[in-house]
Design an enzyme around this catalytic site. Structure first.
Site, short mmCIF file in Angstrom:
data_model
loop_
_atom_site.label_atom_id
_atom_site.label_comp_id
_atom_site.label_asym_id
_atom_site.label_seq_id
_atom_site.Cartn_x
_atom_site.Cartn_y
_atom_site.Cartn_z
CB CYS A 204 17.66 34.98 39.76
SG CYS A 204 16.30 34.83 38.45
CE LYS B 84 16.29 36.19 32.02
NZ LYS B 84 16.42 34.95 32.64
CE LYS C 24 14.93 34.68 28.73
NZ LYS C 24 15.15 33.82 30.05
#
Ligand code: PBG
Length: 343
Positions: free
Chosen positions: A127, A216, A269
């Site tokens: 990422c 997350k 999430k």
């Protein structure tokens, strides 16, 4: 036996609906859409039945299908035509998400939310750009004799947090310029919300909202998504930036930082295995709370439905009601169209 109190009185037809505490509406949902610059035909995603990668030329048609069900917002993910170490196609003016956003905004009334991350754009699938390991267990990974730890050639590499922030700012601005109403940073970099808010404001996009993937987790439920968006890490995993599934209190600390940096919407999430987190955040913060009912949550219900082990429509609806009941104001879900069409 004292039966003065009989809860079943309220469960009779005609009464039950009157006292229902949670009502789902199509406007609660954001439908994910995958736009793929490498294809000129729609490509079905095998592990996510009913979903496909669509070429840029089909983006508007795809969004129109969604709007017909009553869902008003979409989340765009892009598969670029090429990848490199820095993920430069993520902020290209003629990038796949930028182009799709412009076309969707020109042709429809959909609210376009964009995923702001680099994993679909880097050739290593992480990422952000990589640097030599500075993560806490870097020393441990050098200990080639440790019997419990599997060693890989790339153990010394990790995502360069601060270099990533600069790219995230550029990506968000390019999405805003194309017409995104809200940007959703999903990389779990420290300081990402602040960096994006500053970049957006400096570029004059003070009205573009930030929905942070605030809590997350490093989850195995993202498996099908990584096939869909071609964003699986080429080596290792995301444990050095995404949260440990074992941690509940940490979510409060992590989310508070995003609030301080200007996040407008706070996302949890995955959703179903993390409803305790949704419920905690609902009580601790008064921001809108979003929950991402992720690809694995969708895939497992479909798989059981196909086998005839579960009633797919019923479990999908029950899942979404439960996520809302736990405290989510909005739900990102691959069931958006199917469920909205039935409400
Ligand atoms: C990108 C991103 C991922 C998902 C949303 N944005 C993948 C990941 O973090 O590995 C997962 C969505 C899903 O599983 O439905 N960082």
């Amino acid at each position: 036996m004292d039966l003065t109190h009989r809860p079943r009185r309220l469960r009779k037809d005609g009464i039950r609906d009157l006292v229902s505490e949670t009502v789902l509406e199509p406007s609660d949902f954001i439908a994910p859409v995958f736009v793929d610059a490498t294809t000129d035909e729609r490509v079905p995603i095998p592990s996510m039945p009913g979903h496909e990668r669509v070429p840029v030329d089909d983006a508007v048609a795809r969004v129109e299908e969604i709007l017909e069900t009553g869902v008003q917002a979409i989340m765009l993910f892009g598969i670029p035509h090429s990848k490199d170490a820095a993920g430069t196609r993520a902020w290209a003016d003629d990038g796949v998400v930028q182009e799709a956003t412009r076309r969707i905004r020109a042709a429809t009334d959909a609210s376009v939310v964009t995923d702001v991350c680099l994993c679909e754009y880097t050739d290593h699938g992480h990422c952000g750009p990589l640097e030599e390991g500075v993560h806490p267990d870097a020393g441990a990974t050098q200990d080639r004799t440790a019997p419990t730890h599997e060693h890989h050639a790339h153990d010394h590499l990790t995502v360069d947090n601060d270099a990533t922030l600069e790219s995230l700012g550029q990506i968000a601005v390019s999405h805003a310029e194309a017409g995104a109403a809200m940007v959703a940073p999903s990389g779990m970099m420290d300081g990402m919300v602040g960096a994006i808010r500053a970049a957006l404001d400096e570029a004059g996009h003070t009205d573009v909202a930030i929905m942070s993937y605030a809590a997350k987790y490093q989850s195995a439920f993202y498996g099908p998504f990584r096939d869909a968006a071609d964003g699986a890490p080429a080596f290792g995993d995301r444990r050095h930036y995404q949260m440990d599934p074992a941690n509940r209190r940490e979510a409060g600390r992590e989310v508070r930082l995003d609030v301080e940096q200007g996040a407008d919407v706070l996302m949890v999430k995955p959703a179903l295995p993390y409803l305790d987190i949704v419920s905690d955040l609902r009580r601790e913060f008064d921001h809108p709370i979003a929950a991402y009912n992720v690809s694995g949550e969708y895939a497992m219900l479909h798989a059981a439905g196909e086998k005839g082990w579960l009633d797919l429509e019923a479990v999908a609806l029950e899942s979404l009601v439960s996520i809302k009941r736990a405290g989510a104001d909005l739900i990102l879900t691959y069931f958006a169209e199917d469920v909205a069409a039935r409400l």
